[in-house]
Design a protein around this motif. Structure first.
Motif, PDB file in Angstrom:
ATOM      1  N   PHE A  26      46.113  35.123  39.969  1.00  0.00           N
ATOM      2  CA  PHE A  26      44.854  35.492  40.611  1.00  0.00           C
ATOM      3  C   PHE A  26      44.988  35.571  42.135  1.00  0.00           C
ATOM      4  CE2 PHE A  26      40.391  34.484  41.980  1.00  0.00           C
ATOM      5  CZ  PHE A  26      39.870  35.715  41.627  1.00  0.00           C
ATOM      6  N   ALA A  27      45.887  34.775  42.725  1.00  0.00           N
ATOM      7  CA  ALA A  27      46.146  34.891  44.166  1.00  0.00           C
ATOM      8  C   ALA A  27      46.720  36.281  44.479  1.00  0.00           C
ATOM      9  CB  ALA A  27      47.115  33.799  44.617  1.00  0.00           C
ATOM     10  N   ARG A  28      47.589  36.773  43.588  1.00  0.00           N
ATOM     11  CA  ARG A  28      48.139  38.121  43.793  1.00  0.00           C
ATOM     12  C   ARG A  28      47.049  39.178  43.647  1.00  0.00           C
ATOM     13  NH1 ARG A  28      53.101  38.157  39.670  1.00  0.00           N
ATOM     14  NH2 ARG A  28      53.406  40.270  40.458  1.00  0.00           N
ATOM     15  N   VAL A  29      46.141  38.958  42.707  1.00  0.00           N
ATOM     16  CA  VAL A  29      45.031  39.909  42.535  1.00  0.00           C
ATOM     17  C   VAL A  29      44.160  39.944  43.799  1.00  0.00           C
ATOM     18  CG1 VAL A  29      42.839  40.251  41.311  1.00  0.00           C
ATOM     19  CG2 VAL A  29      44.956  39.858  40.025  1.00  0.00           C
ATOM     20  N   LEU A  30      43.835  38.785  44.320  1.00  0.00           N
ATOM     21  CA  LEU A  30      43.004  38.760  45.530  1.00  0.00           C
ATOM     22  C   LEU A  30      43.734  39.426  46.699  1.00  0.00           C
ATOM     23  CD1 LEU A  30      41.280  35.235  45.485  1.00  0.00           C
ATOM     24  CD2 LEU A  30      40.231  37.473  45.064  1.00  0.00           C
ATOM     25  N   ALA A  31      45.032  39.189  46.815  1.00  0.00           N
ATOM     26  CA  ALA A  31      45.801  39.813  47.903  1.00  0.00           C
ATOM     27  C   ALA A  31      45.779  41.341  47.761  1.00  0.00           C
ATOM     28  CB  ALA A  31      47.235  39.287  47.892  1.00  0.00           C
ATOM     29  N   LEU A  32      45.939  41.819  46.526  1.00  0.00           N
ATOM     30  CA  LEU A  32      45.892  43.266  46.291  1.00  0.00           C
ATOM     31  C   LEU A  32      44.510  43.817  46.639  1.00  0.00           C
ATOM     32  CD1 LEU A  32      47.103  45.910  45.112  1.00  0.00           C
ATOM     33  CD2 LEU A  32      46.253  45.184  42.876  1.00  0.00           C
ATOM     34  N   LEU A  33      43.475  43.136  46.192  1.00  0.00           N
ATOM     35  CA  LEU A  33      42.117  43.639  46.457  1.00  0.00           C
ATOM     36  C   LEU A  33      41.841  43.651  47.960  1.00  0.00           C
ATOM     37  CD1 LEU A  33      40.131  41.948  43.536  1.00  0.00           C
ATOM     38  CD2 LEU A  33      40.892  44.333  43.708  1.00  0.00           C
ATOM     39  N   ARG A  34      42.390  42.695  48.706  1.00  0.00           N
ATOM     40  CA  ARG A  34      42.193  42.689  50.168  1.00  0.00           C
ATOM     41  C   ARG A  34      42.873  43.881  50.835  1.00  0.00           C
ATOM     42  NH1 ARG A  34      43.156  37.077  49.938  1.00  0.00           N
ATOM     43  NH2 ARG A  34      41.147  36.005  49.848  1.00  0.00           N
ATOM     44  N   GLU A  35      43.991  44.321  50.236  1.00  0.00           N
ATOM     45  CA  GLU A  35      44.635  45.550  50.749  1.00  0.00           C
ATOM     46  C   GLU A  35      43.756  46.774  50.512  1.00  0.00           C
ATOM     47  OE1 GLU A  35      48.407  46.668  49.002  1.00  0.00           O
ATOM     48  OE2 GLU A  35      49.096  44.593  49.241  1.00  0.00           O
ATOM     49  N   LEU A  36      43.080  46.778  49.355  1.00  0.00           N
ATOM     50  CA  LEU A  36      42.409  48.003  48.897  1.00  0.00           C
ATOM     51  C   LEU A  36      40.954  48.111  49.345  1.00  0.00           C
ATOM     52  CD1 LEU A  36      43.664  47.934  45.174  1.00  0.00           C
ATOM     53  CD2 LEU A  36      44.619  49.296  47.051  1.00  0.00           C
ATOM     54  N   CYS A  37      40.306  46.975  49.573  1.00  0.00           N
ATOM     55  CA  CYS A  37      38.854  46.965  49.797  1.00  0.00           C
ATOM     56  C   CYS A  37      38.526  46.457  51.201  1.00  0.00           C
ATOM     57  CB  CYS A  37      38.149  46.037  48.810  1.00  0.00           C
ATOM     58  SG  CYS A  37      38.442  46.382  47.077  1.00  0.00           S
ATOM     59  N   GLU A  38      37.336  46.754  51.651  1.00  0.00           N
ATOM     60  CA  GLU A  38      36.850  46.228  52.924  1.00  0.00           C
ATOM     61  C   GLU A  38      36.594  44.718  52.789  1.00  0.00           C
ATOM     62  OE1 GLU A  38      35.412  48.177  50.794  1.00  0.00           O
ATOM     63  OE2 GLU A  38      33.503  47.220  50.294  1.00  0.00           O
ATOM     64  N   PRO A  39      36.699  43.961  53.895  1.00  0.00           N
ATOM     65  CA  PRO A  39      36.584  42.493  53.804  1.00  0.00           C
ATOM     66  C   PRO A  39      35.208  42.009  53.346  1.00  0.00           C
ATOM     67  CG  PRO A  39      36.909  43.223  56.104  1.00  0.00           C
ATOM     68  CD  PRO A  39      37.084  44.422  55.245  1.00  0.00           C
ATOM     69  N   GLU A  40      34.188  42.837  53.531  1.00  0.00           N
ATOM     70  CA  GLU A  40      32.821  42.424  53.167  1.00  0.00           C
ATOM     71  C   GLU A  40      32.528  42.633  51.679  1.00  0.00           C
ATOM     72  OE1 GLU A  40      33.458  44.961  55.328  1.00  0.00           O
ATOM     73  OE2 GLU A  40      33.491  43.702  57.144  1.00  0.00           O
ATOM     74  N   ARG A  41      33.446  43.261  50.945  1.00  0.00           N
ATOM     75  CA  ARG A  41      33.218  43.522  49.510  1.00  0.00           C
ATOM     76  C   ARG A  41      32.772  42.230  48.802  1.00  0.00           C
ATOM     77  NH1 ARG A  41      34.922  47.581  45.712  1.00  0.00           N
ATOM     78  NH2 ARG A  41      35.350  48.741  47.620  1.00  0.00           N
ATOM     79  N   LEU A  42      31.698  42.315  48.041  1.00  0.00           N
ATOM     80  CA  LEU A  42      31.155  41.110  47.405  1.00  0.00           C
ATOM     81  C   LEU A  42      31.922  40.744  46.129  1.00  0.00           C
ATOM     82  CD1 LEU A  42      27.335  41.721  47.917  1.00  0.00           C
ATOM     83  CD2 LEU A  42      28.831  40.152  49.184  1.00  0.00           C
ATOM     84  N   VAL A  43      32.177  39.458  45.978  1.00  0.00           N
ATOM     85  CA  VAL A  43      32.867  38.927  44.799  1.00  0.00           C
ATOM     86  C   VAL A  43      32.032  37.771  44.247  1.00  0.00           C
ATOM     87  CG1 VAL A  43      35.013  37.980  43.887  1.00  0.00           C
ATOM     88  CG2 VAL A  43      35.078  39.478  45.897  1.00  0.00           C
ATOM     89  N   ILE A  44      31.757  37.822  42.968  1.00  0.00           N
ATOM     90  CA  ILE A  44      30.947  36.785  42.305  1.00  0.00           C
ATOM     91  C   ILE A  44      31.867  35.945  41.423  1.00  0.00           C
ATOM     92  CG2 ILE A  44      29.075  36.394  40.650  1.00  0.00           C
ATOM     93  CD1 ILE A  44      28.306  39.460  41.595  1.00  0.00           C
TER      94      ILE A  44
END
Lengths: 251, 251
Positions: free
Chosen positions: B175-193
């Motif tokens: 899941f740490a790798r998933v979050l790192a990938l999403l940070r590359e792809l998405c803006e920092p304000e993207r909401l995560v629940i």
């Protein structure tokens, strides 16, 4: 007495799929608000005011529900399926964001329900048993180009995909374009499930390969499930086939 | 007396989300089969044999259920959430396809339930209110490269996305790798629940921007929802914010 709003999912049609949580909220409510088809599913009783409206007036309906709650009424907003899947929960949030600040102090809950794709999936086996997507094929609120883009990405990722609102009287031709696009992108044997009025007395469910799928197999009451390339069919003796997507993908 | 199997969804945790259809099947059953956590949710009663097994033995459990039904037993296979979403319905279909031909003559039904992402979505508003995907982050049964590919396509299509099985003791780092990938792809304000143990007494739900999301916010009981770029947050007085994805996309 303080008012509240519960945005409740009635499931796909059968009363046996309405959750006890929704039943309890319905018993406590003073008002039921929704599209006339869904309000008609709620039994009449003393002390329950019914506010049925036509389709496509989600914003007005949402404001009306909030106004009633602000007056102290206990309001159920009914959706078919799950209220969070192409249904009333988003419209309610939009109304609250655009409405007076006092609406942000009201008790607003969303009560989940069985959404059409999961009832349809259950009927045939497990076509959504691996990663999947849900795409609304109506272009009333988004450009057609976005629908096509998303379908291309769905196929590129080899997701299974539920297609909501495939066809309506106001949009008779879009689904033919969708099928044509899918035929470009997928192999002809790709399985497609047409599930109409699932769990009601009008239910019909059929599974066909993509090259036999026809636009008129879908209408307003149909949810379509496009299998992934791995979705399989198990023939059975004297019963409908099982259709499922395996849990494993090997390299 | 002929046997049957019903693969039943118990919903995310609260008994108020178990459908009457599932309750009726439980009342008629002679045997309940499933992962011990889920079998424990079924009240004991005279005439109901309980067969609890450990996690990750879905194939053996499925064969056992079919063997019991072939002997004339009335068998409930219990899943959390919906049996068709990363749960027992696919495993049952796999067992039937690989099993003796007589299993294809047995009455096998799937009874839908409220899947975790829809209960989580309901808790916060309507984050899945527009097109969305569901991706299982476990790489037990698929290559990690496919998870990454699908997440890239999800973001490219600007889908909201439910992430099931984000993290377990056996898979502490994915899941740490998933979050790192999403940070590359998405803006920092993207909401995560992060919705943990939704509708149980252990429920915790929090919404954070992607740049504040941490791997240890998720565990085995958590479903994570990644918003689309349009997913919004409405602050409220004295209550959790509402989080929703608008119904419209304008060009």
């Amino acid at each position: 007495m303080s008012g509240w709003v519960a945005v409740a999912g009635l499931g796909p049609g059968s009363d046996a799929l309405i959750t006890p949580e929704v039943r309890t909220a319905l018993a406590d409510a003073t008002d039921v608000v929704g599209y006339s088809r869904y309000v008609d599913r709620i039994p009449k009783r003393e002390g329950l005011c019914r506010h049925a409206s036509e389709n496509r007036v989600e914003a007005e309906r949402s404001r009306h529900a909030m106004e009633l709650a602000a007056e102290g009424r206990r309001v159920i907003v009914v959706s078919s399926g799950d209220p969070g899947v192409f249904a009333m929960a988003s419209a309610m949030c939009e109304a609250i964001e655009a409405g007076p600040g006092t609406w942000r102090e009201l008790d607003v809950r969303v009560l989940p329900g069985i959404t059409a794709m999961l009832a349809a999936s259950a009927r045939v086996g497990a076509p959504l048993g691996h990663d999947f997507c849900a795409v609304n094929l109506s272009d009333n609120l988004k450009p057609w180009s976005l629908i096509e883009k998303r379908l291309r990405l769905v196929v590129e990722g080899d997701f299974a995909c539920a297609l909501y609102n495939p066809r309506s009287k106001a949009r008779p031709d879009g689904f033919a374009r969708v099928l044509a696009l899918l035929r470009e992108l997928c192999e002809p044997e790709r399985l497609v499930i047409f599930a109409r009025a699932v769990t009601t007395s009008d239910e019909t469910v059929r599974t066909v390969p993509l090259n036999e799928a026809k636009p008129d197999m879908a209408d307003m009451q149909t949810v379509v499930i496009l299998g992934s390339s791995r979705t399989r069919r198990i023939e059975r003796n004297g019963m409908a086939p099982l259709v499922y997507t395996p849990r494993s993908v090997t390299e």
